[in-house]
Design an enzyme around this catalytic site. Structure first.
Site, PDB file in Angstrom:
ATOM      1  N   LYS A  65       0.923  -1.268   0.081  1.00 46.18           N
ATOM      2  CA  LYS A  65       0.181   0.227   0.086  1.00 46.18           C
ATOM      3  C   LYS A  65       0.938   1.239   0.002  1.00 46.18           C
ATOM      4  O   LYS A  65       2.035   1.371   0.295  1.00 46.18           O
ATOM      5  CB  LYS A  65      -0.785   0.131   0.988  1.00 46.18           C
ATOM      6  CG  LYS A  65      -0.268  -0.024   2.455  1.00 46.18           C
ATOM      7  CD  LYS A  65       0.184   1.400   3.193  1.00 46.18           C
ATOM      8  CE  LYS A  65       0.981   1.262   4.596  1.00 46.18           C
ATOM      9  NZ  LYS A  65       1.386   2.192   5.096  1.00 46.18           N
ATOM     10  N   GLY A 120       7.272   1.543   4.878  1.00 45.33           N
ATOM     11  CA  GLY A 120       6.084   2.093   5.149  1.00 45.33           C
ATOM     12  C   GLY A 120       5.085   1.565   3.978  1.00 45.33           C
ATOM     13  O   GLY A 120       4.223   2.217   3.597  1.00 45.33           O
ATOM     14  N   LEU A 121       5.285   0.532   3.388  1.00 50.19           N
ATOM     15  CA  LEU A 121       4.392  -0.093   2.268  1.00 50.19           C
ATOM     16  C   LEU A 121       3.487  -1.092   2.808  1.00 50.19           C
ATOM     17  O   LEU A 121       2.899  -1.713   1.925  1.00 50.19           O
ATOM     18  CB  LEU A 121       5.451  -0.664   1.033  1.00 50.19           C
ATOM     19  CG  LEU A 121       6.271   0.305   0.763  1.00 50.19           C
ATOM     20  CD1 LEU A 121       7.319  -0.173  -0.450  1.00 50.19           C
ATOM     21  CD2 LEU A 121       5.296   1.486  -0.146  1.00 50.19           C
ATOM     22  N   GLY A 177       3.913  -4.325   4.000  1.00 50.19           N
ATOM     23  CA  GLY A 177       4.019  -5.747   3.525  1.00 50.19           C
ATOM     24  C   GLY A 177       3.531  -6.721   4.672  1.00 50.19           C
ATOM     25  O   GLY A 177       2.939  -7.692   4.366  1.00 50.19           O
ATOM     26  N   GLY A 178       4.262  -6.638   5.734  1.00 48.20           N
ATOM     27  CA  GLY A 178       3.833  -7.558   6.936  1.00 48.20           C
ATOM     28  C   GLY A 178       2.347  -7.521   7.176  1.00 48.20           C
ATOM     29  O   GLY A 178       1.600  -8.580   7.509  1.00 48.20           O
ATOM     30  N   ASP A 225      -2.696  -1.644  10.579  1.00 47.65           N
ATOM     31  CA  ASP A 225      -2.808  -1.814   9.180  1.00 47.65           C
ATOM     32  C   ASP A 225      -3.564  -3.059   8.586  1.00 47.65           C
ATOM     33  O   ASP A 225      -3.979  -2.548   7.533  1.00 47.65           O
ATOM     34  CB  ASP A 225      -1.493  -1.274   8.255  1.00 47.65           C
ATOM     35  CG  ASP A 225      -0.820  -0.181   8.366  1.00 47.65           C
ATOM     36  OD1 ASP A 225      -1.752   0.684   9.080  1.00 47.65           O
ATOM     37  OD2 ASP A 225       0.220   0.054   8.118  1.00 47.65           O
TER      38      ASP A 225
END
Length: 303
Positions: free
Chosen positions: A11, A111-112, A114-115, A149
Site C-alpha cells: 500500500k 512504509g508499504l 507488507g507485513g 494496518d
C-alpha cells in the site's frame, strides 16, 4: 486440500495525517487514505489434515536470500494464528498442519505495509478453514490485535482498494474510488523504524499537522480528479520525522521530484520508501531505471 495461492499487495498512504498523542493514550490517532498497488507478496498455502491440533509452519523466501524457517514468536503470520485462536477458540480450526510459503517482494521498514498485508492474507485463509466470515467484527478484532494496518488489507478485494481510514489507522471510514495512477517506488538502503519515527514526531514542540488533508483528497478522488491534482494533495506529516532519522530520504525526495514526468513525491507511512506519481508508465519506468543504476531498490507500479 490443493495448494492455494494468495497475493498480498503493498500500500501507499496518499495522505497520512497523524495527530499529537492524546493524554492517557499510548497510540496515535490518525486520518489516512490508503491505496493498494500492483507490488505483491505471494503466499502459498498447503493444509494437511492430521490427528494433532492445528498448527502452522512458515517458510519465507526473498529475492536476495535463501529460504529460512522463522521462529514462531518472531513471525507475524504465527501471531495471526495465536490471535485467531484467542478470539474464536481452539475448536474452530481443523486438526492438521498449514504449511505457508511466503515469497517476499515488498521490502520491510519501508512504509508499504507488507507485513500487514501478509497477515491479512493469512487471516483470510484461517477464516476459510474455520468457515467463519473474514469481515465479521470478531475477525476484524483479530486483525487489529495483529497490527493497525491489517484491517485495511482485510477489506481489500482482489482488484485493489482505496479507503479513508481513521481511529488508529484501523477503522474504515469510507471506501473511495481507486485512482489509476502510475507510480515509482524508491527506497534508501536503510529502513525507518515506525516506533522511532513516532518518537521523533512526539519530541517536536509542534506537530506538522495538516488538518483536513484526508478530506480534501477524498473529495478529489470522489470527483475523479486528475493525476496532477491528486499529486498536489498528497501529504504525510511523519515525513519530516523520518527525514530527521534518515536524512537520505530528503535528498532522495528532491532528486525524485526533479525527474522528467514526475508529478510529485511523498513518503509512504513512516518510510523509508517514497512514492512518486508519474504522468505516464514510461516516466515511471525511466524513474525506476534512474535509481536502479544507483543500486537503490526501485520499482514501477500502478494503483
Amino acid at each position: 486440500m490443493n495448494q492455494v495461492i494468495a497475493h498480498a499487495p503493498a500500500k501507499i498512504n496518499l495522505v497520512l495525517d497523524v495527530e499529537p498523542l492524546r493524554a492517557g493514550e499510548e497510540k496515535h490517532r490518525l486520518s489516512s487514505i490508503f491505496c493498494t498497488t500492483s507490488l505483491l507478496d505471494t503466499l502459498v498455502f498447503d493444509f494437511a489434515m492430521g490427528s494433532e491440533p492445528f498448527n502452522a509452519q512458515v517458510k519465507i523466501e526473498t529475492a536476495d536470500s535463501s529460504p529460512s524457517f522463522v521462529k514462531e514468536h518472531d513471525n507475524t503470520l504465527i501471531k495471526v494464528v495465536e490471535q485467531f485462536k484467542l478470539a474464536y477458540g481452539f475448536g474452530f480450526l481443523p486438526p492438521g498442519t498449514l504449511n505457508v510459503q511466503l515469497i517476499k517482494s515488498i521490502p520491510t521498514q519501508a512504509g508499504l505495509g507488507g507485513g500487514s498485508s501478509d497477515a491479512a492474507a493469512m487471516l483470510r485463509m484461517l477464516c476459510w478453514l474455520a468457515q467463519v466470515e473474514p469481515l465479521s467484527e470478531k475477525s476484524l478484532s483479530v486483525a487489529r490485535a495483529v497490527g493497525a494496518d491489517v484491517p485495511f488489507f482485510l477489506h481489500a478485494p482482489k482488484a485493489g482498494f482505496c479507503a479513508l481510514m481513521g481511529g488508529y489507522g484501523d477503522e474504515l471510514l469510507s471506501d473511495l474510488p481507486k485512482p489509476q495512477l502510475h507510480l515509482v517506488l524508491v527506497k534508501p538502503a536503510f529502513g525507518v523504524s515506525t516506533k522511532k519515527a513516532y518518537e521523533v514526531f512526539d519530541s517536536r514542540s509542534t506537530a506538522d499537522n495538516n488538518p483536513g488533508a484526508s478530506e480534501r483528497l477524498a473529495q478529489a478522488l470522489n470527483d475523479e480528479a486528475s493525476a496532477p491534482k491528486i499529486a498536489a494533495l498528497c501529504a504525510n506529516n511523519l515525513e519530516s520525522a523520518a527525514i530527521e532519522i534518515l536524512p537520505e530520504i530528503g535528498s532522495l525526495k528532491k532528486e525524485l521530484s526533479s525527474l522528467p514526468g514526475v508529478l510529485g513525491a511523498t513518503l509512504s507511512g513512516s518510510g523509508s520508501a517514497l512514492f512518486a506519481i508519474c504522468e505516464s508508465p514510461t516516466a515511471a519506468q525511466e524513474s525506476m531505471q534512474h535509481f536502479a543504476k544507483q543500486d537503490l531498490w526501485s520499482v514501477a507500479v500502478e494503483t
